[in-house]
Design a protein around this motif. Sequence first.
Motif, PDB file in Angstrom:
ATOM      1  N   ASN A   1      -1.769  31.346 -52.845  1.00 22.66           N
ATOM      2  CA  ASN A   1      -1.716  30.297 -53.848  1.00 22.66           C
ATOM      3  C   ASN A   1      -1.668  28.987 -53.091  1.00 22.66           C
ATOM      4  OD1 ASN A   1      -1.333  28.771 -56.224  1.00 22.66           O
ATOM      5  ND2 ASN A   1      -0.086  30.389 -57.126  1.00 22.66           N
ATOM      6  N   THR A   2      -1.682  27.911 -53.811  1.00 25.17           N
ATOM      7  CA  THR A   2      -1.509  26.625 -53.153  1.00 25.17           C
ATOM      8  C   THR A   2      -0.067  26.515 -52.668  1.00 25.17           C
ATOM      9  OG1 THR A   2      -0.980  25.607 -55.267  1.00 25.17           O
ATOM     10  CG2 THR A   2      -3.275  25.514 -54.554  1.00 25.17           C
ATOM     11  N   TYR A   3       0.183  25.448 -51.887  1.00 27.51           N
ATOM     12  CA  TYR A   3       1.544  25.165 -51.461  1.00 27.51           C
ATOM     13  C   TYR A   3       1.857  23.725 -51.847  1.00 27.51           C
ATOM     14  CZ  TYR A   3       5.814  24.810 -48.813  1.00 27.51           C
ATOM     15  OH  TYR A   3       7.130  24.646 -48.464  1.00 27.51           O
TER      16      TYR A   3
ATOM     17  N   PHE B   1       8.068  33.332 -50.050  1.00 26.23           N
ATOM     18  CA  PHE B   1       7.121  32.622 -49.212  1.00 26.23           C
ATOM     19  C   PHE B   1       6.949  33.352 -47.881  1.00 26.23           C
ATOM     20  CE2 PHE B   1       5.095  29.193 -47.043  1.00 26.23           C
ATOM     21  CZ  PHE B   1       5.694  29.105 -45.790  1.00 26.23           C
ATOM     22  N   VAL B   2       5.696  33.404 -47.393  1.00 28.53           N
ATOM     23  CA  VAL B   2       5.422  34.043 -46.113  1.00 28.53           C
ATOM     24  C   VAL B   2       4.957  33.022 -45.072  1.00 28.53           C
ATOM     25  CG1 VAL B   2       3.934  35.683 -44.898  1.00 28.53           C
ATOM     26  CG2 VAL B   2       4.860  36.265 -47.156  1.00 28.53           C
ATOM     27  N   ALA B   3       3.891  32.295 -45.397  1.00 23.36           N
ATOM     28  CA  ALA B   3       3.312  31.349 -44.441  1.00 23.36           C
ATOM     29  C   ALA B   3       2.450  30.358 -45.196  1.00 23.36           C
ATOM     30  CB  ALA B   3       2.479  32.078 -43.398  1.00 23.36           C
ATOM     31  N   ARG B   4       2.251  29.191 -44.585  1.00 30.69           N
ATOM     32  CA  ARG B   4       1.404  28.202 -45.221  1.00 30.69           C
ATOM     33  C   ARG B   4       0.543  27.500 -44.187  1.00 30.69           C
ATOM     34  NH1 ARG B   4       3.873  22.832 -45.057  1.00 30.69           N
ATOM     35  NH2 ARG B   4       6.006  22.962 -44.260  1.00 30.69           N
ATOM     36  N   ILE B   5      -0.511  26.856 -44.704  1.00 23.43           N
ATOM     37  CA  ILE B   5      -1.407  26.093 -43.839  1.00 23.43           C
ATOM     38  C   ILE B   5      -1.799  24.830 -44.576  1.00 23.43           C
ATOM     39  CG2 ILE B   5      -3.433  27.435 -44.613  1.00 23.43           C
ATOM     40  CD1 ILE B   5      -4.498  27.046 -41.680  1.00 23.43           C
TER      41      ILE B   5
ATOM     42  N   ALA C   1      -3.602  22.446 -49.454  1.00 22.18           N
ATOM     43  CA  ALA C   1      -2.636  23.225 -48.695  1.00 22.18           C
ATOM     44  C   ALA C   1      -2.481  24.570 -49.385  1.00 22.18           C
ATOM     45  CB  ALA C   1      -1.295  22.509 -48.633  1.00 22.18           C
ATOM     46  N   MET C   2      -2.515  25.633 -48.596  1.00 14.87           N
ATOM     47  CA  MET C   2      -2.463  26.988 -49.140  1.00 14.87           C
ATOM     48  C   MET C   2      -1.334  27.761 -48.491  1.00 14.87           C
ATOM     49  SD  MET C   2      -4.898  27.276 -51.395  1.00 14.87           S
ATOM     50  CE  MET C   2      -5.055  29.054 -51.577  1.00 14.87           C
ATOM     51  N   ALA C   3      -0.953  28.835 -49.153  1.00 15.29           N
ATOM     52  CA  ALA C   3       0.141  29.646 -48.621  1.00 15.29           C
ATOM     53  C   ALA C   3      -0.029  31.093 -49.035  1.00 15.29           C
ATOM     54  CB  ALA C   3       1.485  29.123 -49.103  1.00 15.29           C
TER      55      ALA C   3
END
Length: 113
Positions: free
Chosen positions: A94-96, A45-49, A31-33
């Motif tokens: 970075n990772t999430y 934080f902006v967004a993650r996937i 998981a990344m962000a």
Amino acid sequence: QVQLVESGGGLVQAGGSMRLSCTASGIGNPAMAWYRQAPGKQREFVARISVTGVTSVQNDLRGRFTVARDYDKNTVYLQIRNLQQEDTAVYYCNTYPPRTNSWGQGTQVTVSS
């Protein structure tokens, strides 16, 4: 060794668009962000996937920010539309949740009026 390299930033006029890229190595496809740090402010934080491609964007940024990933290229993207001056910041991936010691140099986005 984990390495995260952000690119795609620059100077853009308000109302413009930009796509940021983050290439990851030594990390697989977790998981990344995307995060950002504006001048004089803390990183946010902006967004993650997720691993499976499910996305989430900070509430205030929904509608303008989109996150995507290319598993084959180990790359995560951040598409920003209708850029505003308050989007001026250094953008990091970075990772999430984030790995403390894995922050890259980031990519500067500057929005002019």
